[in-house]
Design a protein around this motif. Structure first.
Motif, PDB file in Angstrom:
ATOM      1  N   TYR A 214       0.443  -1.321   0.021  1.00 59.28           N
ATOM      2  CA  TYR A 214      -0.085   0.250  -0.020  1.00 59.28           C
ATOM      3  C   TYR A 214       0.826   1.415  -0.115  1.00 59.28           C
ATOM      4  O   TYR A 214       2.312   1.302   1.037  1.00 59.28           O
ATOM      5  CB  TYR A 214      -0.609  -0.152   1.260  1.00 59.28           C
ATOM      6  CG  TYR A 214      -1.968   0.895   1.300  1.00 59.28           C
ATOM      7  CD1 TYR A 214      -3.238   0.746   0.731  1.00 59.28           C
ATOM      8  CD2 TYR A 214      -1.645   2.271   1.569  1.00 59.28           C
ATOM      9  CE1 TYR A 214      -4.563   2.035   0.835  1.00 59.28           C
ATOM     10  CE2 TYR A 214      -2.864   3.069   1.799  1.00 59.28           C
ATOM     11  CZ  TYR A 214      -4.031   3.192   1.200  1.00 59.28           C
ATOM     12  OH  TYR A 214      -4.895   4.522   0.935  1.00 59.28           O
ATOM     13  N   ILE A 215       0.645   2.162  -1.370  1.00 59.02           N
ATOM     14  CA  ILE A 215       1.560   3.559  -0.759  1.00 59.02           C
ATOM     15  C   ILE A 215       0.344   4.128  -1.494  1.00 59.02           C
ATOM     16  O   ILE A 215      -0.561   4.547  -1.627  1.00 59.02           O
ATOM     17  CB  ILE A 215       2.482   2.892  -2.755  1.00 59.02           C
ATOM     18  CG1 ILE A 215       3.659   1.758  -2.329  1.00 59.02           C
ATOM     19  CG2 ILE A 215       2.828   4.292  -2.712  1.00 59.02           C
ATOM     20  CD1 ILE A 215       3.626   1.710  -3.363  1.00 59.02           C
ATOM     21  N   VAL A 216       1.001   5.559  -0.731  1.00 58.35           N
ATOM     22  CA  VAL A 216       0.795   7.031  -0.820  1.00 58.35           C
ATOM     23  C   VAL A 216       1.608   7.813  -1.087  1.00 58.35           C
ATOM     24  O   VAL A 216       2.576   8.475  -1.227  1.00 58.35           O
ATOM     25  CB  VAL A 216       0.050   7.881   1.112  1.00 58.35           C
ATOM     26  CG1 VAL A 216       0.144   8.886   0.423  1.00 58.35           C
ATOM     27  CG2 VAL A 216      -0.702   6.634   1.402  1.00 58.35           C
ATOM     28  N   ALA A 217       0.977   7.676  -2.149  1.00 57.43           N
ATOM     29  CA  ALA A 217       1.899   9.145  -3.298  1.00 57.43           C
ATOM     30  C   ALA A 217       1.014  10.200  -3.569  1.00 57.43           C
ATOM     31  O   ALA A 217      -0.069  10.385  -3.969  1.00 57.43           O
ATOM     32  CB  ALA A 217       1.722   8.501  -5.188  1.00 57.43           C
ATOM     33  N   ARG A 218       1.891  11.526  -3.978  1.00 55.09           N
ATOM     34  CA  ARG A 218       1.587  13.034  -3.601  1.00 55.09           C
ATOM     35  C   ARG A 218       1.927  13.661  -4.609  1.00 55.09           C
ATOM     36  O   ARG A 218       1.945  14.568  -5.063  1.00 55.09           O
ATOM     37  CB  ARG A 218       2.337  13.294  -2.811  1.00 55.09           C
ATOM     38  CG  ARG A 218       1.357  13.322  -1.080  1.00 55.09           C
ATOM     39  CD  ARG A 218       2.421  14.138  -0.151  1.00 55.09           C
ATOM     40  NE  ARG A 218       1.776  13.230   0.970  1.00 55.09           N
ATOM     41  CZ  ARG A 218       0.472  13.237   2.089  1.00 55.09           C
ATOM     42  NH1 ARG A 218      -0.406  13.667   0.822  1.00 55.09           N
ATOM     43  NH2 ARG A 218       0.283  13.066   2.975  1.00 55.09           N
ATOM     44  N   SER A 219       2.655  12.791  -5.608  1.00 55.16           N
ATOM     45  CA  SER A 219       3.392  12.703  -6.852  1.00 55.16           C
ATOM     46  C   SER A 219       3.374  11.404  -7.295  1.00 55.16           C
ATOM     47  O   SER A 219       3.652  10.252  -7.029  1.00 55.16           O
ATOM     48  CB  SER A 219       4.483  13.855  -6.954  1.00 55.16           C
ATOM     49  OG  SER A 219       5.543  12.612  -6.698  1.00 55.16           O
ATOM     50  N   SER A 220       3.652  11.566  -8.928  1.00 56.08           N
ATOM     51  CA  SER A 220       3.775  10.229 -10.303  1.00 56.08           C
ATOM     52  C   SER A 220       6.005  10.212  -9.399  1.00 56.08           C
ATOM     53  O   SER A 220       6.075   8.786  -9.538  1.00 56.08           O
ATOM     54  CB  SER A 220       4.142  10.614 -11.582  1.00 56.08           C
ATOM     55  OG  SER A 220       4.778  11.862 -11.855  1.00 56.08           O
ATOM     56  N   ASP A 221       6.698  10.626  -8.857  1.00 51.23           N
ATOM     57  CA  ASP A 221       8.073  10.698  -9.146  1.00 51.23           C
ATOM     58  C   ASP A 221       8.061   9.396  -8.029  1.00 51.23           C
ATOM     59  O   ASP A 221       8.282   8.159  -7.507  1.00 51.23           O
ATOM     60  CB  ASP A 221       8.355  11.398  -8.613  1.00 51.23           C
ATOM     61  CG  ASP A 221       8.853  12.621 -10.226  1.00 51.23           C
ATOM     62  OD1 ASP A 221       9.157  11.743 -11.589  1.00 51.23           O
ATOM     63  OD2 ASP A 221       9.507  13.717 -10.017  1.00 51.23           O
TER      64      ASP A 221
END
Length: 104
Positions: A88-95
């Protein structure tokens, strides 16, 4: 709407370009059927915005704006997903999303 346009769409585009992965946008909510006779709920409460797999492992990616936080239902989904062996990942950008997924 800004979260979807500014974060979710670019993350999804970046993840679908990864060799060895398959990702899709997971819509959720309650909808009325086209004939208006029934109400249908789709997806689990708190499910991540993007679901898929990378090199054989289930991956859930929740996209958030810079200040966005997980709701209670999202924290419960995360715990259940991780108990089942998924990432499970929380991402705030594509990078950030690509870096976390490729580190799996």
């Amino acid at each position: 709407m800004a979260e979807t346009e500014d974060v979710t769409v670019p993350v999804l585009v970046a993840l679908t370009a990864l060799p060895g992965g398959m990702f899709y946008r997971q819509n959720t909510g309650t909808f009325r059927t086209m004939d208006g006779k029934r109400i249908v709920k789709v997806s689990a409460d708190g499910i991540a915005d993007i679901m898929g797999c990378y090199r054989g492992r289930g991956v859930a990616v929740e996209t958030k704006t810079k200040d966005g936080r997980l709701r209670h239902s999202q924290r419960l989904f995360r715990a259940a997903w991780e108990r089942g062996g998924g990432a499970y990942i929380v991402a705030r950008s594509s990078d950030e999303a690509v870096a976390n997924v490729t580190a799996l």
